[in-house]
Enzyme design. Structure first.
Site, mmCIF file in Angstrom:
data_model
loop_
_atom_site.group_PDB
_atom_site.id
_atom_site.type_symbol
_atom_site.label_atom_id
_atom_site.label_comp_id
_atom_site.label_asym_id
_atom_site.label_seq_id
_atom_site.Cartn_x
_atom_site.Cartn_y
_atom_site.Cartn_z
ATOM 1 N N LYS A 1 14.546 8.511 -19.143
ATOM 2 C CA LYS A 1 13.749 7.434 -19.492
ATOM 3 C C LYS A 1 14.420 6.227 -19.015
ATOM 4 C CE LYS A 1 9.264 6.970 -20.502
ATOM 5 N NZ LYS A 1 8.169 7.910 -19.963
ATOM 6 N N GLY B 1 -7.004 6.395 -20.259
ATOM 7 C CA GLY B 1 -8.344 6.382 -21.256
ATOM 8 C C GLY B 1 -9.495 6.135 -20.110
ATOM 9 N N GLY C 1 -7.962 2.609 -25.958
ATOM 10 C CA GLY C 1 -7.043 2.085 -24.888
ATOM 11 C C GLY C 1 -7.725 2.585 -23.781
ATOM 12 N N LEU C 2 -8.462 1.643 -23.070
ATOM 13 C CA LEU C 2 -8.991 1.776 -21.658
ATOM 14 C C LEU C 2 -8.352 1.704 -20.456
ATOM 15 C CD1 LEU C 2 -12.349 0.704 -23.055
ATOM 16 C CD2 LEU C 2 -11.745 3.053 -22.705
ATOM 17 N N GLY C 3 -7.120 1.834 -20.435
ATOM 18 C CA GLY C 3 -6.109 1.689 -19.527
ATOM 19 C C GLY C 3 -5.954 2.593 -18.258
#
Length: 356
Positions: free
Chosen positions: A77, A182, A177-179
């Site tokens: 990462k 989502g 979360g609607l990013g």
């Protein structure tokens, strides 16, 4: 934090280019299964220590995610310390790409929080070891589509385990979360006949959802969401949302969402089990994205092939839940054991030397 206390990491690299403002950390947890694969997070951390802690935690999680997804990749990462809305430039991203290239393929990067396909296009101008590029640049494009598809498959497997059927019709799912993910998960849920409750801190995301899916019930925040009579809780934003406080008000039988590192502490997995909440390990649930970027990096990307592989998240989730039930342990412990078994069994093959 001592770098040598980095929990078994093979390599931790600090990347600094003062002229572009780049301050990044690349952490390679394991290359036992192949080149370490994991996204680049661009985030305004409060401190250097917070950035280091995050990248070490995330890179270890990627090793388990890639292993249990059946990929020939280890875990890594990277984090770029800064505000992506202010600090992100072409020069900074290309400087970062040169640091990735300097690792000679030990680490392969892709998108994460704060980075997008156009950013990977810039990074790719300086390194071959990048995935998640735009289709115009020969890449696979947005990986959140398959991530959401994988979350939906895991949710169906959890429903079968808990209620005896994959059918979500009449169940209420709370999406926090609607990013990136989502927003793509909601159509799957609605098509399956589920009732959806959702929230987001971004007014634009709320407005977009209200316009596109007026049947979704929107609430003020995650606290209201988890106490609103939902059957399934789907955290799809930042991690650490399952903690001592939320456990007191969580009103769901299943937790199955896309957010990374949902457990604030490892012990929360045991507390969820005691409370009768079926927790699907996040690194299993959200592995559709990494399946896509691995498909792109390992050869010419084929969406249908990647989609078929992502469909396998259903069987993987079911296997984990059955093993946990049979062994009287948590799904997290069962998933970790399966991942570690594959790393040990397949990883040892790299030590074999064949001569002709």
């Amino acid at each position: 934090m001592s770098i040598f206390d980095a929990s078994g990491h093979e390599q931790v690299v600090f990347c600094h280019d003062p002229e572009s403002g780049l301050r990044a950390i690349i952490a390679v947890y394991s290359t036992a299964l192949g080149p370490a694969l994991g996204g680049t997070r661009f985030y305004p951390y409060a401190s250097e220590e917070e950035a280091l802690t995050d990248v070490l935690h995330l890179s270890e999680g990627m090793a388990y995610k890639n292993a249990i997804a059946g990929l020939d990749h280890g875990g890594g990462k990277a984090v770029i310390w800064g505000d992506p809305g202010v600090d992100k430039t072409e020069a900074l991203l290309r400087a970062y790409g040169r640091f990735v290239e300097s690792l000679g393929g030990r680490y392969v990067t892709a998108c994460d929080v704060g980075t997008y396909v156009e950013d990977m296009d810039h990074v790719a101008r300086e390194t071959r070891h990048v995935s998640g590029r735009s289709p115009e640049s020969g890449g696979a494009g947005d990986s959140s589509i398959l991530t959401a598809f994988g979350v939906f498959q895991a949710m169906r497997a959890a429903a079968q385990h808990r209620w005896g059927a994959v059918d979500l019709a009449g169940r209420t799912v709370g999406v926090a979360g609607l990013g990136k993910v989502g927003r793509h998960l909601i159509p799957h849920l609605l098509e399956a006949g589920a009732d959806v409750v959702a929230c987001d801190v971004d007014p634009a995301a709320i407005g977009r959802t209200a316009a596109n899916h007026p049947q979704v019930r929107l609430v003020a925040d995650a606290d209201e969401l988890i106490a609103s009579g939902i059957h399934i809780y789907a955290p799809c934003a930042m991690g650490g949302v399952l903690n001592e406080s939320t456990l007191k008000t969580l009103d769901a039988e299943i937790v199955c969402g896309a957010a990374n590192n949902q457990l604030a502490e490892p012990e929360v997995a045991v507390e969820l089990e005691r409370a009768g909440v079926l927790y699907c390990p996040d690194y299993v649930v959200n592995s559709g994205g990494v399946i896509q970027v691995a498909d792109e990096y390992d050869g010419a990307f084929d969406f249908k092939r990647a989609e078929r592989r992502t469909l396998g998240i259903f069987a993987t989730t079911a296997r984990i839940l059955e093993r946990a039930k049979g062994e009287g342990t948590t799904p997290v412990a069962a998933a970790n054991a399966i991942a570690e078994e594959r790393i040990a069994a397949v990883g040892r093959l790299q030590r074999l030397r064949m001569f002709r």
